[in-house]
Write an enzyme that holds these catalytic residues in place. Structure first.
Site, PDB file in Angstrom:
ATOM      1  N   CYS A   1       0.826  -1.215   0.000  1.00  0.00           N
ATOM      2  CA  CYS A   1       0.000   0.000   0.000  1.00  0.00           C
ATOM      3  C   CYS A   1       0.863   1.268   0.000  1.00  0.00           C
ATOM      4  O   CYS A   1       0.662   2.164  -0.829  1.00  0.00           O
ATOM      5  CB  CYS A   1      -0.964  -0.006   1.180  1.00  0.00           C
ATOM      6  SG  CYS A   1      -0.204  -0.430   2.749  1.00  0.00           S
TER       7      CYS A   1
ATOM      8  N   HIS B   1      -6.086   4.703  10.638  1.00  0.00           N
ATOM      9  CA  HIS B   1      -6.723   5.366   9.496  1.00  0.00           C
ATOM     10  C   HIS B   1      -5.756   5.990   8.500  1.00  0.00           C
ATOM     11  O   HIS B   1      -5.842   7.170   8.198  1.00  0.00           O
ATOM     12  CB  HIS B   1      -7.711   6.438   9.984  1.00  0.00           C
ATOM     13  CG  HIS B   1      -8.898   5.846  10.654  1.00  0.00           C
ATOM     14  ND1 HIS B   1      -9.748   6.564  11.453  1.00  0.00           N
ATOM     15  CD2 HIS B   1      -9.374   4.597  10.650  1.00  0.00           C
ATOM     16  CE1 HIS B   1     -10.694   5.776  11.907  1.00  0.00           C
ATOM     17  NE2 HIS B   1     -10.484   4.569  11.437  1.00  0.00           N
TER      18      HIS B   1
HETATM   19  N1  LIG Z   1      -4.387  -4.601   5.002  1.00  0.00           N
HETATM   20  C1  LIG Z   1      -3.685  -3.753   4.292  1.00  0.00           C
HETATM   21  O1  LIG Z   1      -3.648  -2.569   4.578  1.00  0.00           O
HETATM   22  C2  LIG Z   1      -2.932  -4.218   3.074  1.00  0.00           C
HETATM   23  C3  LIG Z   1      -2.573  -3.247   2.132  1.00  0.00           C
HETATM   24  C4  LIG Z   1      -1.921  -3.645   0.950  1.00  0.00           C
HETATM   25  C5  LIG Z   1      -1.597  -4.971   0.773  1.00  0.00           C
HETATM   26  N2  LIG Z   1      -1.936  -5.898   1.735  1.00  0.00           N
HETATM   27  C6  LIG Z   1      -1.589  -7.307   1.446  1.00  0.00           C
HETATM   28  O2  LIG Z   1      -2.781  -7.977   1.006  1.00  0.00           O
HETATM   29  C7  LIG Z   1      -2.735  -9.343   1.399  1.00  0.00           C
HETATM   30  C8  LIG Z   1      -3.951  -9.668   2.240  1.00  0.00           C
HETATM   31  O3  LIG Z   1      -3.932  -8.872   3.408  1.00  0.00           O
HETATM   32  P1  LIG Z   1      -5.266  -8.506   4.230  1.00  0.00           P
HETATM   33  O4  LIG Z   1      -4.893  -7.380   5.124  1.00  0.00           O
HETATM   34  O5  LIG Z   1      -6.420  -8.348   3.297  1.00  0.00           O
HETATM   35  O6  LIG Z   1      -5.448  -9.826   5.099  1.00  0.00           O
HETATM   36  P2  LIG Z   1      -6.730 -10.264   5.972  1.00  0.00           P
HETATM   37  O7  LIG Z   1      -6.208 -11.063   7.102  1.00  0.00           O
HETATM   38  O8  LIG Z   1      -7.596  -9.079   6.252  1.00  0.00           O
HETATM   39  O9  LIG Z   1      -7.552 -11.213   4.976  1.00  0.00           O
HETATM   40  C9  LIG Z   1      -7.109 -12.483   4.570  1.00  0.00           C
HETATM   41  C10 LIG Z   1      -8.327 -13.350   4.261  1.00  0.00           C
HETATM   42  O10 LIG Z   1      -7.876 -14.591   3.717  1.00  0.00           O
HETATM   43  C11 LIG Z   1      -8.603 -15.648   4.334  1.00  0.00           C
HETATM   44  N3  LIG Z   1      -7.799 -16.895   4.231  1.00  0.00           N
HETATM   45  C12 LIG Z   1      -7.130 -17.562   5.204  1.00  0.00           C
HETATM   46  N4  LIG Z   1      -6.516 -18.655   4.659  1.00  0.00           N
HETATM   47  C13 LIG Z   1      -6.817 -18.668   3.340  1.00  0.00           C
HETATM   48  C14 LIG Z   1      -6.488 -19.537   2.259  1.00  0.00           C
HETATM   49  N5  LIG Z   1      -5.727 -20.640   2.448  1.00  0.00           N
HETATM   50  N6  LIG Z   1      -6.965 -19.244   1.020  1.00  0.00           N
HETATM   51  C15 LIG Z   1      -7.748 -18.154   0.815  1.00  0.00           C
HETATM   52  N7  LIG Z   1      -8.078 -17.302   1.811  1.00  0.00           N
HETATM   53  C16 LIG Z   1      -7.628 -17.564   3.057  1.00  0.00           C
HETATM   54  C17 LIG Z   1      -8.840 -15.174   5.760  1.00  0.00           C
HETATM   55  O11 LIG Z   1      -9.917 -15.875   6.372  1.00  0.00           O
HETATM   56  C18 LIG Z   1      -9.149 -13.697   5.525  1.00  0.00           C
HETATM   57  O12 LIG Z   1     -10.535 -13.476   5.263  1.00  0.00           O
HETATM   58  C19 LIG Z   1      -1.388  -9.527   2.113  1.00  0.00           C
HETATM   59  O13 LIG Z   1      -0.432  -9.922   1.150  1.00  0.00           O
HETATM   60  C20 LIG Z   1      -1.074  -8.124   2.604  1.00  0.00           C
HETATM   61  O14 LIG Z   1       0.294  -7.916   2.820  1.00  0.00           O
HETATM   62  C21 LIG Z   1      -2.616  -5.551   2.862  1.00  0.00           C
END
Ligand SMILES: NC(=O)c1ccc[n+]([C@@H]2O[C@H](COP(=O)([O-])OP(=O)(O)OC[C@H]3O[C@@H](n4cnc5c(N)ncnc54)[C@H](O)[C@@H]3O)[C@@H](O)[C@H]2O)c1
Length: 348
Positions: free
Chosen positions: A150, A226
């Site tokens: 991000c 935020h």
């Molecule tokens: N949260 C942020 O601000 C943000 C920003 C940019 C990038 N990211 C990246 O995005 C990715 C996801 O992060 P997030 O914050 O959305 O995570 P999160 O924990 O909010 O969501 C992950 C989801 O995946 C599900 N899950 C668990 N095991 C799984 C599997 N085997 N197959 C499919 N789904 C499964 C979980 O139940 C959950 O709903 C990561 O690579 C993170 O680094 C996050």
């Protein structure tokens, strides 16, 4: 042209927003989303009759190891297995927890389906480390793309904007990083700042995508949810004045120039503004850039940006679908289509 069929793995913070982003694209079809647990996000989707953005129905598929009985108990409809979802799509957007995407890739490879991963995966998961504005053409026709994180996504938008206009040689950044997303109880209740070893990964990632720019930086974790704030000091090939930088930032569709004088005091002002706009989930696809933070220091230009971490990577991920499937083969056409369907830049 037939619509590109897209699936989303992991309906968490990023996945639910990716699903919304795809549902808003007139030339894409959201085939379904996959997850493992009946999380609150999935329960909320079910309470809304499984209807997401744009009135689109989100079909739910379960990954291996999911407890189907737990979904049945909550009367959450399940459309099939993860492999069934992968078998129906042209592209998978993988937003499972960091590291899980690399395992899911085995399934994508086996089934010959393209995939786009998020920032938490290692760079080695993909053929191309991708940014819609900085290196769109590198992603064209490729099978596995990885998005920048991000912070890096927003940072590169602003540096690439100046670079294309004036040529940028060097940047130094400070990242004031929100430590958790809203609702992340597992991060704890904190009251401290924490510094990472320099250089921050965002500076290193910027150099991977923009190898002609020398970058370094420091990151400070802060106990807020935020939005991150990044300050950037940039050195151009020639001197970039405040007026020159501002004129370019104002032209960029994914940069919202704001000011302290009009009431944008910090990250929370932008978060609240997105909610007041009625944006779904209070999301903002644009980064905020404070006009009254732009300042000249010797030959260099300095400014501050706000990164809405939950939604900022969604437009560039949609760009990645366009590049990988060759829907558009240039950055101008690809980003313009994404912007049109997401309603980006309407405020300009
Ligand atoms: N949260 C942020 O601000 C943000 C920003 C940019 C990038 N990211 C990246 O995005 C990715 C996801 O992060 P997030 O914050 O959305 O995570 P999160 O924990 O909010 O969501 C992950 C989801 O995946 C599900 N899950 C668990 N095991 C799984 C599997 N085997 N197959 C499919 N789904 C499964 C979980 O139940 C959950 O709903 C990561 O690579 C993170 O680094 C996050």
């Amino acid at each position: 042209m037939a619509k590109i069929k897209v699936g989303v793995a992991g309906y968490g913070t990023i996945g639910q927003r990716l699903a919304d982003g795809v549902a808003m694209q007139g030339d894409m079809e959201l085939v379904g989303v996959a997850d493992m647990m009946p999380t609150l996000s999935i329960q909320a989707l079910n309470e809304n009759g499984m209807i997401g953005a744009n009135g689109v129905k989100y079909n739910l598929y379960l990954v291996e190891g999911a407890d189907k009985a737990a979904f049945d108990k909550k009367r959450i409809p399940v459309a099939g297995t993860f492999e069934e979802l992968v078998g129906k799509v042209d592209v998978m957007l993988d937003s499972a927890p960091a590291g899980v995407g690399a395992k899911n890739k085995e399934i994508y490879k086996k089934m010959g389906v393209k995939a786009i991963f998020q920032g938490g995966e290692k760079n080695s998961v993909a053929d191309v480390f991708f940014h819609g504005y900085a290196n769109y053409e590198k992603g064209v026709g490729q099978s596995y793309l990885k998005l920048t994180s991000c912070n890096t996504t927003g940072l590169i938008r602003s540096v690439d904007c100046l670079d294309r206009a004036f040529g940028i040689e060097r940047v130094a950044i400070t990242i004031i990083r929100r430590v958790a997303d809203p609702g992340d109880y597992h991060r704890g209740l904190t009251n401290a700042l924490q510094i990472d070893k320099a250089p921050s990964h965002q500076a290193v990632d910027l150099m991977t995508i923009m190898p002609h720019v020398d970058a370094t930086g420091i990151l400070v974790h802060t106990p807020v949810t935020h939005g991150h704030i990044i300050t950037v000091v940039a050195k151009g090939k020639k001197k970039v004045t405040k007026e020159m930088a501002l004129a370019e930032f104002q032209k960029h569709p994914r940069i919202r120039v704001v000011s302290i004088d009009e009431g944008f005091k910090g990250n929370a002002s932008l978060f609240k503004y997105a909610r007041d706009l009625g944006n779904r989930r209070g999301d903002m696809y644009e980064i905020g850039l404070w006009e009254d933070s732009i300042v000249e220091t010797g030959d260099e230009i300095m400014y501050a940006i706000n990164i809405p971490q939950e939604s900022v990577t969604i437009p560039e991920t949609i760009d990645a679908i366009r590049a990988a499937t060759e829907m558009q083969t240039t950055r101008e056409e690809g980003t313009a289509e994404t912007n049109k369907y997401l309603g980006i830049g309407k405020f300009k």
